[in-house]
Design a protein around this motif. Sequence first.
Motif, PDB file in Angstrom:
ATOM      1  N   LYS A  89       3.842   3.431   9.095  1.00  0.00           N
ATOM      2  CA  LYS A  89       4.960   3.764   9.978  1.00  0.00           C
ATOM      3  C   LYS A  89       6.235   3.973   9.170  1.00  0.00           C
ATOM      4  CE  LYS A  89       3.529   1.635  14.341  1.00  0.00           C
ATOM      5  NZ  LYS A  89       3.884   0.641  15.382  1.00  0.00           N
ATOM      6  N   ASN A  90       6.340   3.269   8.066  1.00  0.00           N
ATOM      7  CA  ASN A  90       7.473   3.401   7.165  1.00  0.00           C
ATOM      8  C   ASN A  90       7.033   4.066   5.872  1.00  0.00           C
ATOM      9  OD1 ASN A  90       9.418   1.906   8.846  1.00  0.00           O
ATOM     10  ND2 ASN A  90       8.090   0.155   8.395  1.00  0.00           N
ATOM     11  N   MET A  91       7.966   4.802   5.269  1.00  0.00           N
ATOM     12  CA  MET A  91       7.646   5.470   4.010  1.00  0.00           C
ATOM     13  C   MET A  91       7.301   4.466   2.914  1.00  0.00           C
ATOM     14  SD  MET A  91       7.223   8.156   2.194  1.00  0.00           S
ATOM     15  CE  MET A  91       7.693   9.339   3.477  1.00  0.00           C
ATOM     16  N   HIS A  92       8.052   3.374   2.864  1.00  0.00           N
ATOM     17  CA  HIS A  92       7.796   2.358   1.855  1.00  0.00           C
ATOM     18  C   HIS A  92       7.462   1.035   2.539  1.00  0.00           C
ATOM     19  CE1 HIS A  92      10.127   5.300  -0.536  1.00  0.00           C
ATOM     20  NE2 HIS A  92       9.354   4.888  -1.512  1.00  0.00           N
ATOM     21  N   GLU A  93       6.242   0.596   2.323  1.00  0.00           N
ATOM     22  CA  GLU A  93       5.772  -0.672   2.857  1.00  0.00           C
ATOM     23  C   GLU A  93       5.199  -1.502   1.709  1.00  0.00           C
ATOM     24  OE1 GLU A  93       4.512   0.995   7.319  1.00  0.00           O
ATOM     25  OE2 GLU A  93       2.960   0.194   5.983  1.00  0.00           O
ATOM     26  N   ASP A  94       4.899  -2.756   1.970  1.00  0.00           N
ATOM     27  CA  ASP A  94       4.181  -3.570   0.991  1.00  0.00           C
ATOM     28  C   ASP A  94       2.740  -3.070   0.896  1.00  0.00           C
ATOM     29  OD1 ASP A  94       6.383  -5.210   0.528  1.00  0.00           O
ATOM     30  OD2 ASP A  94       5.826  -6.585   2.161  1.00  0.00           O
ATOM     31  N   PRO A  95       2.128  -3.187  -0.290  1.00  0.00           N
ATOM     32  CA  PRO A  95       2.640  -3.815  -1.507  1.00  0.00           C
ATOM     33  C   PRO A  95       3.283  -2.791  -2.452  1.00  0.00           C
ATOM     34  CG  PRO A  95       0.329  -3.305  -1.810  1.00  0.00           C
ATOM     35  CD  PRO A  95       0.685  -2.844  -0.411  1.00  0.00           C
ATOM     36  N   PHE A  96       4.075  -3.264  -3.396  1.00  0.00           N
ATOM     37  CA  PHE A  96       4.492  -2.433  -4.517  1.00  0.00           C
ATOM     38  C   PHE A  96       3.279  -2.220  -5.412  1.00  0.00           C
ATOM     39  CE2 PHE A  96       6.129  -2.278  -8.944  1.00  0.00           C
ATOM     40  CZ  PHE A  96       6.820  -1.070  -8.858  1.00  0.00           C
ATOM     41  N   VAL A  97       3.102  -0.986  -5.899  1.00  0.00           N
ATOM     42  CA  VAL A  97       1.911  -0.636  -6.689  1.00  0.00           C
ATOM     43  C   VAL A  97       2.351  -0.217  -8.094  1.00  0.00           C
ATOM     44  CG1 VAL A  97      -0.192   0.741  -6.789  1.00  0.00           C
ATOM     45  CG2 VAL A  97       0.798   0.154  -4.559  1.00  0.00           C
ATOM     46  N   PRO A  98       2.381  -1.140  -9.053  1.00  0.00           N
ATOM     47  CA  PRO A  98       2.806  -0.800 -10.409  1.00  0.00           C
ATOM     48  C   PRO A  98       1.851   0.195 -11.062  1.00  0.00           C
ATOM     49  CG  PRO A  98       2.737  -3.184 -10.085  1.00  0.00           C
ATOM     50  CD  PRO A  98       2.032  -2.560  -8.928  1.00  0.00           C
ATOM     51  N   MET A  99       2.402   1.018 -11.956  1.00  0.00           N
ATOM     52  CA  MET A  99       1.580   1.971 -12.691  1.00  0.00           C
ATOM     53  C   MET A  99       1.253   1.451 -14.093  1.00  0.00           C
ATOM     54  SD  MET A  99       0.838   4.461 -10.632  1.00  0.00           S
ATOM     55  CE  MET A  99       0.708   3.207  -9.359  1.00  0.00           C
ATOM     56  N   TYR A 100       1.258   0.143 -14.233  1.00  0.00           N
ATOM     57  CA  TYR A 100       0.784  -0.519 -15.445  1.00  0.00           C
ATOM     58  C   TYR A 100       0.282  -1.887 -15.012  1.00  0.00           C
ATOM     59  CZ  TYR A 100       4.895  -3.545 -15.290  1.00  0.00           C
ATOM     60  OH  TYR A 100       5.829  -4.466 -14.900  1.00  0.00           O
ATOM     61  N   GLY A 101      -0.512  -2.544 -15.849  1.00  0.00           N
ATOM     62  CA  GLY A 101      -0.965  -3.872 -15.460  1.00  0.00           C
ATOM     63  C   GLY A 101      -2.290  -4.251 -16.082  1.00  0.00           C
ATOM     64  N   ARG A 102      -2.850  -5.341 -15.569  1.00  0.00           N
ATOM     65  CA  ARG A 102      -4.104  -5.863 -16.081  1.00  0.00           C
ATOM     66  C   ARG A 102      -5.183  -5.765 -15.006  1.00  0.00           C
ATOM     67  NH1 ARG A 102      -4.609 -11.183 -17.481  1.00  0.00           N
ATOM     68  NH2 ARG A 102      -2.834 -11.852 -16.207  1.00  0.00           N
TER      69      ARG A 102
END
Length: 252
Positions: free
Chosen positions: A173-186
């Motif tokens: 419903k919203n353009m930005h919702e949880d979760p944040f999705v990092p483009m780096y990580g483990r």
Amino acid sequence: MITIKKEKEIELMRVAGSITAGALDEISKHIKPGISTLELDKIANKFIIDKGAKPAFLRYSGFPNSICASIDDVVVHGIPKQDIVLEEGQIIGIDVGAKFGGYCGDAARTFAVGKISEDKQKLMDVTKECFFRAIKNLKAGSRLGDIGYEVERYAEKFGFKPVRSMGGHGIGKNMHEDPFVPMYGRAGTGMKLEAGMTLAIEPMINMGTYEIDIDGWDVRTADGLPSAHYENTVLIKEDGVEILTKTADLEA
């Protein structure tokens, strides 16, 4: 709050995603030296409205246009203007969103303006492949960190760096919702993904440093080297993912 979408909501997101993808396809026909980024914005705006949707970016958090048009060292959020005219050899990231029935689609592509350098073409190709590496084994039960791990691992093979301070996001419903999705990580870290989650996965890959500078709306690479952007809205399923913003080049 993370929302699990019901089938009726997913159907609306498929429509929003299809319109978003269609807007990118329409814009792609007009990418050439001599056209202004404001003209591209008008093309997207008309396409989205003609399809019975609303431009999701327009006036979102005060953003004044229907697309983000980000040239060369502008990573994201470039504001379309009449006096910004495309030139041979540039690359331009077009980020666009459409809202239909109260639900959003969000996608981005980076395009070549005429003939570009081999380095810029490699950056574009790697950025696109980063997205597909990220979703190759993604499904319910995967971990959020698996996404960024695949993006970072592939980009760094070529000496490129994913932007760290920005990333993908939940969407609905919203353009930005949880979760944040990092483009780096483990790999194997972070929250467990569930069927029915919808995410905007968007590698933003810099030719040089991952560091950025923010100048008004423009987000630029700190070293002035080019950046590329490739994004789709995806649905997490039990056995994989469904791309909801599938452009013509992905239909085959």
